[in-house]
Design a protein around this motif. Structure first.
Motif, PDB file in Angstrom:
ATOM      1  N   THR A 172      82.742  55.784 -20.410  1.00 19.66           N
ATOM      2  CA  THR A 172      81.660  55.127 -19.789  1.00 19.66           C
ATOM      3  C   THR A 172      80.481  54.321 -20.755  1.00 19.66           C
ATOM      4  N   GLY A 173      80.610  54.655 -21.904  1.00 20.29           N
ATOM      5  CA  GLY A 173      79.498  53.918 -22.666  1.00 20.29           C
ATOM      6  C   GLY A 173      80.319  52.403 -22.931  1.00 20.29           C
ATOM      7  N   GLY A 178      79.544  49.128 -15.081  1.00 22.63           N
ATOM      8  CA  GLY A 178      79.219  50.275 -14.487  1.00 22.63           C
ATOM      9  C   GLY A 178      80.738  51.006 -14.187  1.00 22.63           C
ATOM     10  N   GLU A 179      80.594  52.346 -13.826  1.00 25.46           N
ATOM     11  CA  GLU A 179      81.743  53.235 -13.547  1.00 25.46           C
ATOM     12  C   GLU A 179      82.584  52.804 -12.432  1.00 25.46           C
ATOM     13  N   ALA A 180      81.763  52.673 -11.432  1.00 27.14           N
ATOM     14  CA  ALA A 180      82.393  52.642  -9.815  1.00 27.14           C
ATOM     15  C   ALA A 180      83.182  51.229  -9.963  1.00 27.14           C
ATOM     16  N   VAL A 181      82.492  50.158 -10.305  1.00 27.62           N
ATOM     17  CA  VAL A 181      83.185  48.646 -10.337  1.00 27.62           C
ATOM     18  C   VAL A 181      84.368  48.804 -11.345  1.00 27.62           C
ATOM     19  N   THR A 182      84.311  49.457 -12.424  1.00 23.60           N
ATOM     20  CA  THR A 182      85.246  49.362 -13.325  1.00 23.60           C
ATOM     21  C   THR A 182      86.465  50.025 -12.955  1.00 23.60           C
ATOM     22  N   PRO A 219      93.698  65.647 -15.492  1.00 19.86           N
ATOM     23  CA  PRO A 219      93.736  64.163 -15.354  1.00 19.86           C
ATOM     24  C   PRO A 219      91.979  63.634 -15.590  1.00 19.86           C
ATOM     25  N   SER A 220      92.106  62.578 -16.118  1.00 23.62           N
ATOM     26  CA  SER A 220      90.569  61.988 -16.634  1.00 23.62           C
ATOM     27  C   SER A 220      90.144  61.366 -15.346  1.00 23.62           C
ATOM     28  N   THR A 221      88.758  61.750 -14.938  1.00 23.93           N
ATOM     29  CA  THR A 221      88.026  61.353 -13.912  1.00 23.93           C
ATOM     30  C   THR A 221      87.597  59.824 -14.130  1.00 23.93           C
ATOM     31  N   VAL A 222      87.731  59.308 -15.406  1.00 24.78           N
ATOM     32  CA  VAL A 222      87.469  57.855 -15.439  1.00 24.78           C
ATOM     33  C   VAL A 222      88.367  56.951 -16.163  1.00 24.78           C
TER      34      VAL A 222
END
Length: 238
Positions: A172-173, A178-182, A219-222
């Motif tokens: 995330t950093g 941003g997280e959503a677009v990525t 599972p990873s969320t990001v």
């Protein structure tokens, strides 16, 4: 950027010599390539504030350097010594990357910061080519045994990378957009460039690499550039 002129009794604006001098100064700065937004910092009194001009000079130097790098890359492309389908800095790795991997690296260069891309470059340099070649050629109808074997071959390296680069587990950093677009861009890209069998191998390898011994994988969320989660392969367009 011109000082407001006085008005005559008939309402017409009366421009004086100082207005002409300022206009000529603006034209001179424009000829030097100074952006209009920065011209106001160079005073209308005829003085040239040193700090403002130094800042403008630094900006021009950076632009020149960027253009020179672009020209050098164009020359290399014309001479056939580099590729256009990989990010800057990955040219020497182009032959090691499959077409899907090149596409992913180009997308990653827009999703992750420069430090993350430097890490990815190091990872690609250390990847074993034999396993990658078999994965790149994996057909959609690959059988269960082949998928599992490849996943088990990839998982130790993936586990080592996750231990070496902390941000792979939580990127995330490292995501300027941003997280959503990525996440959306990552998922749409990866399910388009890899077939169903390859996605299945990635899911299995990620699960094996992230699962503690005797514990099911969480599972990873990001998504990170080296991971894909169980649900992600279901997002593949029909």
């Amino acid at each position: 950027m011109l000082e407001q002129p006085r008005r005559l009794s008939n309402g017409y604006k009366q421009y004086d010599a100082r207005h002409l001098v300022r206009l000529l100064q603006i034209r001179r700065l424009r000829e030097l390539g100074v952006p209009l937004a920065q011209m106001e910092s160079v005073g209308s009194s005829g003085e040239s504030p040193r700090a403002a001009l130094l800042s403008i000079d630094a900006d021009l130097a950076a632009s020149i350097e960027r253009l020179q790098r672009a020209r050098a890359e164009i020359r290399a492309i014309l001479e056939g010594s580099t590729a256009t389908d990989v990010p800057s800095g990955f040219e020497h790795l182009a032959d090691r990357l499959s077409t899907p991997a090149r596409s992913l690296m180009l997308v990653y260069s827009q999703l992750y910061d420069e430090a993350a891309m430097d890490d990815l470059k190091t990872m690609v340099e250390a990847e074993p080519e034999a396993a990658n070649a078999e994965f790149d050629a994996l057909p959609t109808e690959a059988d269960e045994a082949t998928r599992q074997r490849l996943a088990e071959a990839f998982s130790p390296q993936l586990s080592e990378l996750l231990g070496t680069y902390d941000w792979l587990s939580d990127p995330t950093g490292r995501m300027p957009m941003g997280e959503a677009v990525t996440r959306d861009t990552f998922l749409h890209t990866i399910v388009e460039v890899y077939n169903e069998a390859q996605l299945d191998v990635l899911v299995r390898a990620s699960a094996l690499a992230t699962a503690p011994k005797n514990t099911p994988a969480a599972p990873s969320t990001v998504p990170s550039p080296m991971q894909i989660t169980e649900g992600d392969s279901d997002d593949r367009p029909s």
